[in-house]
Design a protein around this motif. Structure first.
Motif, PDB file in Angstrom:
ATOM      1  N   ALA A 124     -11.958 -36.147  51.365  1.00 36.90           N
ATOM      2  CA  ALA A 124     -12.456 -34.810  51.005  1.00 36.90           C
ATOM      3  C   ALA A 124     -11.749 -34.306  49.748  1.00 36.90           C
ATOM      4  O   ALA A 124     -12.372 -33.678  48.879  1.00 36.90           O
ATOM      5  CB  ALA A 124     -12.242 -33.842  52.165  1.00 36.90           C
ATOM      6  N   ALA A 125     -10.450 -34.582  49.644  1.00 40.95           N
ATOM      7  CA  ALA A 125      -9.693 -34.169  48.455  1.00 40.95           C
ATOM      8  C   ALA A 125     -10.199 -34.885  47.208  1.00 40.95           C
ATOM      9  O   ALA A 125     -10.346 -34.273  46.135  1.00 40.95           O
ATOM     10  CB  ALA A 125      -8.205 -34.452  48.663  1.00 40.95           C
ATOM     11  N   ASP A 126     -10.481 -36.165  47.342  1.00 41.94           N
ATOM     12  CA  ASP A 126     -11.006 -36.929  46.198  1.00 41.94           C
ATOM     13  C   ASP A 126     -12.376 -36.408  45.773  1.00 41.94           C
ATOM     14  O   ASP A 126     -12.671 -36.296  44.568  1.00 41.94           O
ATOM     15  CB  ASP A 126     -11.094 -38.423  46.558  1.00 41.94           C
ATOM     16  N   LYS A 134      -5.018 -41.754  38.012  1.00 50.12           N
ATOM     17  CA  LYS A 134      -4.219 -42.991  38.035  1.00 50.12           C
ATOM     18  C   LYS A 134      -4.295 -43.635  39.421  1.00 50.12           C
ATOM     19  O   LYS A 134      -4.118 -44.841  39.570  1.00 50.12           O
ATOM     20  CB  LYS A 134      -2.769 -42.687  37.677  1.00 50.12           C
ATOM     21  N   PHE A 135      -4.501 -42.801  40.422  1.00 44.01           N
ATOM     22  CA  PHE A 135      -4.704 -43.258  41.794  1.00 44.01           C
ATOM     23  C   PHE A 135      -5.441 -42.150  42.524  1.00 44.01           C
ATOM     24  O   PHE A 135      -5.456 -40.992  42.079  1.00 44.01           O
ATOM     25  CB  PHE A 135      -3.371 -43.577  42.489  1.00 44.01           C
ATOM     26  N   SER A 136      -6.086 -42.498  43.616  1.00 44.52           N
ATOM     27  CA  SER A 136      -6.830 -41.515  44.398  1.00 44.52           C
ATOM     28  C   SER A 136      -5.969 -41.022  45.559  1.00 44.52           C
ATOM     29  O   SER A 136      -4.952 -41.629  45.910  1.00 44.52           O
ATOM     30  CB  SER A 136      -8.113 -42.136  44.950  1.00 44.52           C
ATOM     31  N   SER A 194      10.778 -41.175  63.029  1.00 43.98           N
ATOM     32  CA  SER A 194      10.641 -39.794  62.564  1.00 43.98           C
ATOM     33  C   SER A 194       9.351 -39.131  63.048  1.00 43.98           C
ATOM     34  O   SER A 194       9.312 -37.920  63.247  1.00 43.98           O
ATOM     35  CB  SER A 194      10.718 -39.724  61.034  1.00 43.98           C
ATOM     36  N   TYR A 195       8.292 -39.917  63.259  1.00 46.88           N
ATOM     37  CA  TYR A 195       6.997 -39.347  63.645  1.00 46.88           C
ATOM     38  C   TYR A 195       6.806 -39.366  65.158  1.00 46.88           C
ATOM     39  O   TYR A 195       7.106 -40.355  65.818  1.00 46.88           O
ATOM     40  CB  TYR A 195       5.847 -40.124  62.994  1.00 46.88           C
ATOM     41  N   VAL A 196       6.296 -38.253  65.688  1.00 48.27           N
ATOM     42  CA  VAL A 196       5.859 -38.186  67.073  1.00 48.27           C
ATOM     43  C   VAL A 196       4.379 -38.564  67.144  1.00 48.27           C
ATOM     44  O   VAL A 196       3.945 -39.291  68.038  1.00 48.27           O
ATOM     45  CB  VAL A 196       6.066 -36.763  67.653  1.00 48.27           C
ATOM     46  N   THR A 197       3.607 -38.075  66.190  1.00 51.82           N
ATOM     47  CA  THR A 197       2.170 -38.337  66.127  1.00 51.82           C
ATOM     48  C   THR A 197       1.780 -38.657  64.686  1.00 51.82           C
ATOM     49  O   THR A 197       2.096 -37.880  63.781  1.00 51.82           O
ATOM     50  CB  THR A 197       1.355 -37.109  66.598  1.00 51.82           C
ATOM     51  N   VAL A 198       1.135 -39.792  64.475  1.00 51.58           N
ATOM     52  CA  VAL A 198       0.600 -40.140  63.154  1.00 51.58           C
ATOM     53  C   VAL A 198      -0.907 -39.926  63.199  1.00 51.58           C
ATOM     54  O   VAL A 198      -1.604 -40.475  64.063  1.00 51.58           O
ATOM     55  CB  VAL A 198       0.915 -41.606  62.775  1.00 51.58           C
ATOM     56  N   THR A 199      -1.425 -39.113  62.291  1.00 50.58           N
ATOM     57  CA  THR A 199      -2.851 -38.748  62.312  1.00 50.58           C
ATOM     58  C   THR A 199      -3.592 -39.512  61.222  1.00 50.58           C
ATOM     59  O   THR A 199      -4.141 -38.916  60.290  1.00 50.58           O
ATOM     60  CB  THR A 199      -3.011 -37.228  62.119  1.00 50.58           C
ATOM     61  N   ALA A 200      -3.599 -40.829  61.330  1.00 51.54           N
ATOM     62  CA  ALA A 200      -4.136 -41.685  60.264  1.00 51.54           C
ATOM     63  C   ALA A 200      -5.612 -41.401  59.979  1.00 51.54           C
ATOM     64  O   ALA A 200      -6.013 -41.234  58.812  1.00 51.54           O
ATOM     65  CB  ALA A 200      -3.944 -43.146  60.644  1.00 51.54           C
ATOM     66  N   GLU A 201      -6.420 -41.337  61.015  1.00 44.81           N
ATOM     67  CA  GLU A 201      -7.859 -41.142  60.823  1.00 44.81           C
ATOM     68  C   GLU A 201      -8.146 -39.800  60.149  1.00 44.81           C
ATOM     69  O   GLU A 201      -8.925 -39.733  59.183  1.00 44.81           O
ATOM     70  CB  GLU A 201      -8.560 -41.223  62.189  1.00 44.81           C
ATOM     71  N   GLN A 202      -7.511 -38.754  60.641  1.00 43.39           N
ATOM     72  CA  GLN A 202      -7.722 -37.432  60.050  1.00 43.39           C
ATOM     73  C   GLN A 202      -7.183 -37.379  58.620  1.00 43.39           C
ATOM     74  O   GLN A 202      -7.792 -36.772  57.731  1.00 43.39           O
ATOM     75  CB  GLN A 202      -7.031 -36.370  60.901  1.00 43.39           C
ATOM     76  N   ALA A 203      -6.039 -38.021  58.392  1.00 42.96           N
ATOM     77  CA  ALA A 203      -5.435 -38.021  57.054  1.00 42.96           C
ATOM     78  C   ALA A 203      -6.363 -38.671  56.039  1.00 42.96           C
ATOM     79  O   ALA A 203      -6.548 -38.154  54.922  1.00 42.96           O
ATOM     80  CB  ALA A 203      -4.092 -38.735  57.088  1.00 42.96           C
ATOM     81  N   LEU A 204      -6.963 -39.790  56.410  1.00 37.13           N
ATOM     82  CA  LEU A 204      -7.868 -40.481  55.477  1.00 37.13           C
ATOM     83  C   LEU A 204      -9.127 -39.651  55.223  1.00 37.13           C
ATOM     84  O   LEU A 204      -9.645 -39.619  54.099  1.00 37.13           O
ATOM     85  CB  LEU A 204      -8.228 -41.865  56.015  1.00 37.13           C
ATOM     86  N   ALA A 254     -10.402 -29.014  42.434  1.00 34.19           N
ATOM     87  CA  ALA A 254      -9.078 -29.310  42.987  1.00 34.19           C
ATOM     88  C   ALA A 254      -8.017 -28.322  42.505  1.00 34.19           C
ATOM     89  O   ALA A 254      -8.078 -27.807  41.390  1.00 34.19           O
ATOM     90  CB  ALA A 254      -8.657 -30.727  42.611  1.00 34.19           C
ATOM     91  N   SER A 255      -7.032 -28.082  43.368  1.00 34.20           N
ATOM     92  CA  SER A 255      -5.859 -27.298  42.981  1.00 34.20           C
ATOM     93  C   SER A 255      -4.709 -28.266  42.673  1.00 34.20           C
ATOM     94  O   SER A 255      -4.878 -29.486  42.731  1.00 34.20           O
ATOM     95  CB  SER A 255      -5.465 -26.332  44.105  1.00 34.20           C
ATOM     96  N   VAL A 256      -3.542 -27.706  42.373  1.00 33.33           N
ATOM     97  CA  VAL A 256      -2.395 -28.526  41.956  1.00 33.33           C
ATOM     98  C   VAL A 256      -2.021 -29.578  42.994  1.00 33.33           C
ATOM     99  O   VAL A 256      -1.688 -30.713  42.656  1.00 33.33           O
ATOM    100  CB  VAL A 256      -1.174 -27.615  41.674  1.00 33.33           C
ATOM    101  N   LEU A 257      -2.082 -29.217  44.277  1.00 35.49           N
ATOM    102  CA  LEU A 257      -1.610 -30.118  45.331  1.00 35.49           C
ATOM    103  C   LEU A 257      -2.731 -30.817  46.101  1.00 35.49           C
ATOM    104  O   LEU A 257      -2.467 -31.502  47.084  1.00 35.49           O
ATOM    105  CB  LEU A 257      -0.723 -29.343  46.309  1.00 35.49           C
ATOM    106  N   THR A 258      -3.960 -30.660  45.674  1.00 31.53           N
ATOM    107  CA  THR A 258      -5.079 -31.295  46.375  1.00 31.53           C
ATOM    108  C   THR A 258      -4.873 -32.809  46.456  1.00 31.53           C
ATOM    109  O   THR A 258      -4.711 -33.478  45.442  1.00 31.53           O
ATOM    110  CB  THR A 258      -6.411 -30.996  45.666  1.00 31.53           C
ATOM    111  N   GLY A 259      -4.830 -33.304  47.702  1.00 32.20           N
ATOM    112  CA  GLY A 259      -4.708 -34.740  47.915  1.00 32.20           C
ATOM    113  C   GLY A 259      -3.304 -35.258  48.097  1.00 32.20           C
ATOM    114  O   GLY A 259      -3.095 -36.454  48.300  1.00 32.20           O
TER     115      GLY A 259
END
Length: 492
Positions: free
Chosen positions: A58-60, A20-22, A43-53, A68-73
């Motif tokens: 990789a999860a997609d 339904k979404f990636s 709330s955030y001290v460090t946002v890791t946008a590049e690494q998160a994407l 994939a496992s239950v929580l992948t992505g």
């Protein structure tokens, strides 16, 4: 989709599995919300946008390949006390403002192995010492329910991020209530597991015999998904217990509330400073559980008055020992132009640590010093055993013990409570850490100012499944956990 942040962990998992979404779309959605909203919440001290994407892509790819496992992505925020390889890990302190860990904490590594996407690191009281998240080098985090109030501490950044829908769930740590109290203040569910259930490897130590990592999320079901990832033995942690791990999600309906004996300690409901609204909401939640078939049993916990003095000798003593490694020599903050080694030590520590941390180190060092060790530290350890025995005796006649998570709702930012007032605010949570027991907070309503109130349920050793199950069933019969602060309703 503009409402992805409203989905539960199960719904996110099913949505990703059903294409339904990636994961990239989901991660981008949260990163946009952080960019738009977190300037108010902090709330955030460090946002890791590049690494998160990159992790999301990789999860997609893994999902397309059928691995994939239950929580992948699914995205997550980590309390900034867990070491993260290649990412700044500060523990909320100037002392570690320049520290980039060369390795991952076991909790972080397990999250990566499960396919979780790290959005970033969230704020906290410095070295987990505090109950407001104001004791941070990076400034105070705000409570999403009222930005003039604190989110609790020390896992206040974790609580605020989830309550503002800036992460679907988060890791926290609990040394004397640092998961349960901010969960209470922010209207969330938070579980402090049995000591030894979750690895402490790579979790910057405050008080080693008390610290324990755990999940923070909107519901018991969401917490169960994260517990399935976090829990388990770790050979790298000598205090980790080799014991089979439950499937916490599968066990969510495994405990019948009907016939469940809930202990009500009469000492807890007569504590000076217990707010009338907090008491009323907790009593209403217990009445609801009684309507669902639970049996309320009045019990005695005779060691209640010993909790605060015992904890505030043991925890600072262990902090004094653990924080001695931060000396300006090996890593972390280093004073400029020291004249000699003693000057380096003194100024690195006095400049690198904040007021609350320095205060607790001094108390702990005094308690451990020659001539006072037996009178204070050893005596506190003996009382600690009596507190544990008090609980074990209670569990002979009841299944769980109920209490408020905190005597009040969230304080105002800058309230400047005295150390004694602040420490007394931990009266309901610290004994659980002294005894090594598991406990959970569940949201059960609001006070007159529309600030959340929490119910704490304390279990016997290794009863995390039972606690999650009881709260899950309570949450099927109520909707407090679905309530959202106005700021969380904003769409990115």
């Amino acid at each position: 989709m503009t409402d992805l942040h409203r989905l539960s962990i199960r719904e996110l998992s099913e949505g990703l599995a059903g294409a339904k979404f990636s994961s990239r779309e989901l991660t981008e959605h949260y990163l946009k919300r952080i960019e738009k909203i977190d300037a108010q919440v902090k709330s955030y001290v460090t946002v890791t946008a590049e690494q998160a994407l990159a992790q999301a892509d990789a999860a997609d790819a893994l999902r397309r390949a059928g691995g994939a496992s239950v929580l992948t992505g699914v995205p997550i925020a980590h309390k900034d006390i867990f070491c993260t390889q290649g990412i700044k890990t500060t523990a909320g302190s100037k002392m570690l403002d320049n520290f980039i860990s060369p390795y991952d904490a076991t909790v972080v590594a397990k999250g990566k192995a499960a396919g979780l996407v790290t959005l970033g690191k969230v704020n906290m009281d410095e070295f987990a010492m505090g109950s407001t998240s104001e004791n941070s080098f990076y400034g105070a985090t705000a409570n999403p329910w009222n930005l003039n109030h604190v989110p609790g501490g020390s896992s206040g950044g974790s609580a605020a991020a989830v309550a503002a829908d800036l992460a679907p769930f988060a890791t926290g740590t609990d040394t004397g209530g640092s998961i349960r109290q901010p969960a209470s203040f922010c209207g969330l569910t938070g579980l402090k597991p049995t000591y030894g259930r979750v690895s402490r490897f790579g979790m910057i130590a405050y008080a080693s015999s008390l610290d324990q990592g755990g999940p923070m999320a909107r519901s018991a079901e969401d917490c169960a998904y994260l517990m399935n990832v976090m829990a388990g033995h770790d050979a790298k942690d000598s205090t980790s217990v080799e014991k089979d791990v439950d499937n916490y999600v599968a066990n969510l309906n495994g405990t019948s509330v009907k016939g469940l004996r809930i202990g009500i300690p009469k000492q807890y409901f007569n504590v000076a400073g217990l707010d009338a609204d907090v008491k009323a909401r907790v009593e209403e939640s217990l009445k609801k559980l009684e309507e669902m078939g639970a049996i309320l049993v009045e019990i005695d916990l005779n060691m209640t008055e010993s909790y605060v003095p015992t904890y505030y000798l043991i925890a600072p003593a262990e902090a004094s020992s653990n924080l001695s490694r931060f000396d300006g020599v090996r890593y972390g903050y280093r004073a400029e132009n020291p004249v000699d080694l003693m000057d380096l030590y003194k100024r690195s520590r006095s400049e690198g640590f904040g007021k609350e941390v320095q205060q607790r180190i001094l108390i702990g060092t005094y308690a451990l010093s020659a001539g006072y060790y037996d009178a204070y530290y050893v005596k506190a350890q003996k009382v600690r055993r009596l507190i544990q025995q008090d609980f074990l005796k209670a569990f002979e006649s009841v299944d769980v013990i109920a209490a408020p998570a905190a005597p009040t709702t969230a304080y105002k930012i800058g309230a400047n409570l005295s150390p004694v007032e602040m420490y007394l605010g931990d009266i309901y949570t610290i004994a659980v850490n002294l005894a090594g027991l598991p406990a959970i907070n569940a949201p059960v309503g609001f006070d007159k100012d529309n600030l959340p109130v929490g119910l704490q349920l304390i279990g016997n050793y290794w009863s995390e499944s039972q606690l999650l199950s009881v709260v899950h069933q309570y949450q099927q019969a109520t909707n407090w956990h679905t309530q959202r602060a106005a700021i969380a309703e904003e769409n990115a």
